[in-house]
Scaffold this motif. Structure first.
Motif, PDB file in Angstrom:
ATOM      1  N   GLU A  26       0.699  -1.453   0.261  1.00 44.81           N
ATOM      2  CA  GLU A  26      -0.146  -0.159  -0.343  1.00 44.81           C
ATOM      3  C   GLU A  26       0.923   1.095  -0.062  1.00 44.81           C
ATOM      4  O   GLU A  26       1.801   1.052   0.868  1.00 44.81           O
ATOM      5  N   SER A  27      -0.233   2.963  -0.574  1.00 44.75           N
ATOM      6  CA  SER A  27       1.125   3.408  -1.288  1.00 44.75           C
ATOM      7  C   SER A  27       2.587   3.575  -1.430  1.00 44.75           C
ATOM      8  O   SER A  27       3.318   4.547  -0.851  1.00 44.75           O
ATOM      9  N   ASN A  49       0.270   0.435  -5.917  1.00 45.81           N
ATOM     10  CA  ASN A  49      -0.791   1.054  -4.845  1.00 45.81           C
ATOM     11  C   ASN A  49      -0.331   2.612  -4.723  1.00 45.81           C
ATOM     12  O   ASN A  49       0.983   2.925  -4.332  1.00 45.81           O
ATOM     13  N   ASP A  92      -1.191   6.326  -3.880  1.00 45.04           N
ATOM     14  CA  ASP A  92      -1.879   7.380  -2.479  1.00 45.04           C
ATOM     15  C   ASP A  92      -1.624   9.004  -3.377  1.00 45.04           C
ATOM     16  O   ASP A  92      -0.677   9.682  -3.081  1.00 45.04           O
ATOM     17  N   LYS A 148      -6.707   5.416  -2.333  1.00 45.52           N
ATOM     18  CA  LYS A 148      -5.993   5.078  -2.549  1.00 45.52           C
ATOM     19  C   LYS A 148      -6.058   3.624  -3.818  1.00 45.52           C
ATOM     20  O   LYS A 148      -7.857   3.176  -3.243  1.00 45.52           O
ATOM     21  N   SER A 149      -5.233   3.593  -4.622  1.00 42.15           N
ATOM     22  CA  SER A 149      -5.616   2.965  -5.532  1.00 42.15           C
ATOM     23  C   SER A 149      -4.308   1.558  -6.135  1.00 42.15           C
ATOM     24  O   SER A 149      -3.548   1.545  -5.456  1.00 42.15           O
ATOM     25  N   ALA A 150      -5.211   0.710  -6.126  1.00 38.31           N
ATOM     26  CA  ALA A 150      -4.402  -0.584  -7.083  1.00 38.31           C
ATOM     27  C   ALA A 150      -4.336  -0.223  -8.318  1.00 38.31           C
ATOM     28  O   ALA A 150      -5.213  -0.652  -9.475  1.00 38.31           O
ATOM     29  N   ARG A 193      -7.354  -1.094 -12.785  1.00 42.50           N
ATOM     30  CA  ARG A 193      -7.196  -0.028 -11.567  1.00 42.50           C
ATOM     31  C   ARG A 193      -8.450  -0.060 -10.147  1.00 42.50           C
ATOM     32  O   ARG A 193      -9.515  -0.754 -10.980  1.00 42.50           O
ATOM     33  N   LYS A 211      -9.768   1.987  -4.032  1.00 40.69           N
ATOM     34  CA  LYS A 211     -10.059   1.511  -2.082  1.00 40.69           C
ATOM     35  C   LYS A 211     -11.722   2.514  -1.921  1.00 40.69           C
ATOM     36  O   LYS A 211     -12.303   3.360  -2.096  1.00 40.69           O
ATOM     37  N   VAL A 259      -7.588  -3.316  -0.270  1.00 38.79           N
ATOM     38  CA  VAL A 259      -6.262  -2.217  -0.036  1.00 38.79           C
ATOM     39  C   VAL A 259      -6.156  -1.998   1.484  1.00 38.79           C
ATOM     40  O   VAL A 259      -7.615  -2.109   1.958  1.00 38.79           O
ATOM     41  N   GLN A 306      -3.199  -5.205  -0.231  1.00 41.64           N
ATOM     42  CA  GLN A 306      -1.505  -4.143  -0.394  1.00 41.64           C
ATOM     43  C   GLN A 306      -1.935  -3.553   0.827  1.00 41.64           C
ATOM     44  O   GLN A 306      -2.746  -2.962   1.695  1.00 41.64           O
TER      45      GLN A 306
END
Length: 542
Positions: free
Chosen positions: A278-279, A309, A311, A325-327, A339, A342, A393, A417
């Protein structure tokens, strides 16, 4: 006023011969402290202590305390204070971020246990009959499950510390989770505690309690033997990149560079997917072509897509500008277009509920200064080799319904993540990683829990751990041969049916209690005493 079937508490005349613990429990302060500690005890069943076996007896002291309440008000207070202790214990790692505000939240959420205290006292108080004892083993866990359901709402903190989650590494419990999710495991754990309380405190109910325990053991054995399980079909080589804690000026870029360095070391290892935490990317790749090209070059080097990921602040429509917050899946040519934004945000960490009312929380802790924006729905991503991946996420791995929906949508691999840099030295990283085992067992889909910082772990389709986890002190990349599976579990097919069953049990119990009250004639009111000749009620005149 004493509850039905319960002796009134001894008066002062009998206190001189009371045992010390009895005198303590007659003290309002002593009883309150006892309730706080009894409620906090189940927190030891979760990682990091992970005393999973304690879960089956951890509620007994709390149940015994409520059983001795004597009045409805005291039973409700015991339930509330125990709930406060439980919430403080399972969320103690938030204290550095929320400071005194966590006490306020625990006091409010603890109120959910006040009606449960009344329920426990009504069913376990006094000398319950065999029928009431059997009812207690069904009704008390159902009441507990309603509390878990209500506090699982994202706005109340989400499903962190569900009692069934303490059994994440117990194979029979994971099989039970494949049938009814973590909800069914929670029901079973509370039922065992209730039956043990009856065995200890009510001699007349011991036969009924023992019969309930035997019936439960037979049910678990049957589930382990006959519950359908997805069949293993192939493997996928998944790489997890965990840069570890990077602090100080320029930490975002230095962390990204460390992720690049670790990913380059995966060249030639024939991986199918590389997962970052994450981030891991601090910019919007659609507006930062240079950063996107760097990730695409890594994809070409290792021969696999990279799931990063973001941020970052992004514009998503005319009225949707803010931090997401995106994968994001990145292939050899750049972002593939897959994409996931979150959807369920961490209260206070990523948004402040009712900010106009509770915005002051940002001045006493590390609450979010700006609310993050939410995604619109789940996404299943397709890899070039046909593997379908369902991303989550961070906090979202705690929600059973989200991973279930991804499995229903066709995901064969679940990926969470995460990053726990703020809570790196607490119990939170290990407990967060353990949730992946439950989500895997519930859905029959392997789960990869990849962290920027924290504990990274991988679980197979039955919740079994695959390979060695990466601890909080790790800064490395690891490759896992993850078994894939086909077919679905009963939980994926039927959903949270234990919750509906618990609602039905409570409805029947409350309905029966209401009918009994209607059929029971009210006791006649005492008449006013007649005045005597002397003018004093009830006293003879002179």
């Amino acid at each position: 006023m004493p509850m039905r079937g319960e002796r009134p508490p001894a008066g002062r005349a009998g206190e001189g011969g009371a045992r010390p613990y009895e005198r303590l429990l007659r003290s309002r302060t002593g009883r309150g402290v006892a309730a706080l500690f009894a409620g906090a005890l189940p927190a030891l069943t979760f990682p990091a202590p992970s005393l999973w076996w304690l879960a089956y007896v951890a509620l007994v002291p709390w149940l015994l305390l409520i059983r001795s309440a004597g009045t409805g008000r005291r039973a409700a207070a015991d339930g509330w204070l125990g709930g406060v202790g439980f919430m403080l214990a399972v969320h103690h790692w938030l204290m550095p971020s929320l400071h005194v505000f966590i006490v306020v939240l625990a006091a409010l959420l603890g109120l959910l246990w006040a009606p449960w205290g009344l329920l426990v006292a009504r069913l376990l108080g006094g000398s319950p009959s065999a029928l009431r004892s059997v009812a207690a083993v069904a009704v008390v866990p159902s009441g507990w499950l309603m509390i878990e359901l209500v506090r699982s709402w994202e706005g109340l903190g989400g499903p962190w510390g569900l009692l069934g989650a303490s059994q994440w590494d117990v194979p029979p419990a994971l099989r039970v989770a494949s049938v009814g999710g973590v909800w069914l495991v929670s029901l079973g754990v509370v039922a065992v505690n209730t039956a043990l309380t009856l065995l200890l405190a009510v001699p007349a109910a011991r036969t009924a309690a023992a019969a309930c325990l035997v019936a439960g053991a037979i049910g678990v054995g049957a589930t382990v033997a006959w519950a359908p399980q997805p069949r293993v079909s192939g493997t996928a080589r998944i790489a997890v990149v965990q840069p570890g804690v990077v602090e100080g000026p320029g930490s975002v870029e230095r962390r990204f560079a460390r992720g690049e360095e670790l990913t380059r070391g995966l060249a030639g290892r024939d991986v199918d997917l590389v997962v970052w935490g994450e981030s891991s990317v601090g910019v919007d790749l659609s507006r930062s072509p240079g950063t996107a090209d760097r990730v695409a070059a890594l994809s070409r080097l290792v021969g696999a897509d990279v799931l990063v990921n973001m941020d970052a602040r992004r514009t998503d429509g005319p009225d949707r500008t803010g931090i997401f917050k995106s994968a994001v899946l990145v292939g050899p040519e750049g972002p593939t277009g897959d994409r996931y934004d979150k959807m369920r945000l961490v209260p206070f960490g990523e948004y402040v509920p009712a900010r106009g009312l509770l915005g002051w929380a940002t001045s006493v802790g590390k609450a979010a200064g700006e609310d993050r924006l939410r995604g619109s729905g789940p996404v299943v991503m397709d890899l070039p080799d046909g593997l379908r991946v369902g991303p989550l996420v961070c906090f979202e791995s705690a929600f059973p319904d989200m991973s279930r929906q991804l499995a229903k949508d066709g995901a064969r691999l679940l990926v969470a993540q995460s990053s726990t840099s703020t809570f790196q030295h607490s119990w939170a990283p290990a407990q967060h990683a353990s949730l992946g085992a439950l989500r895997a067992a519930e859905t029959g889909r392997p789960m990869v829990h990849a962290t920027l910082t924290g504990v990274s772990a991988v679980y197979g389709p039955r919740g079994e751990q695959v390979g060695a986890a990466l601890g909080t002190d790790a800064s490395e990349a690891a490759v896992y041969d993850v078994p894939l599976a086909r077919g679905t579990t009963l939980y994926v097919r039927l959903g949270a049916w234990p919750v509906y069953g618990a609602l039905a049990v409570l409805a029947v119990f409350l309905g029966a209690a209401g009918l009994r009250r209607l059929r029971t004639p009210a006791p006649p009111r005492p008449g006013r005493p007649a005045r005597t000749a002397g003018g004093s009620p009830g006293r003879p005149g002179r």
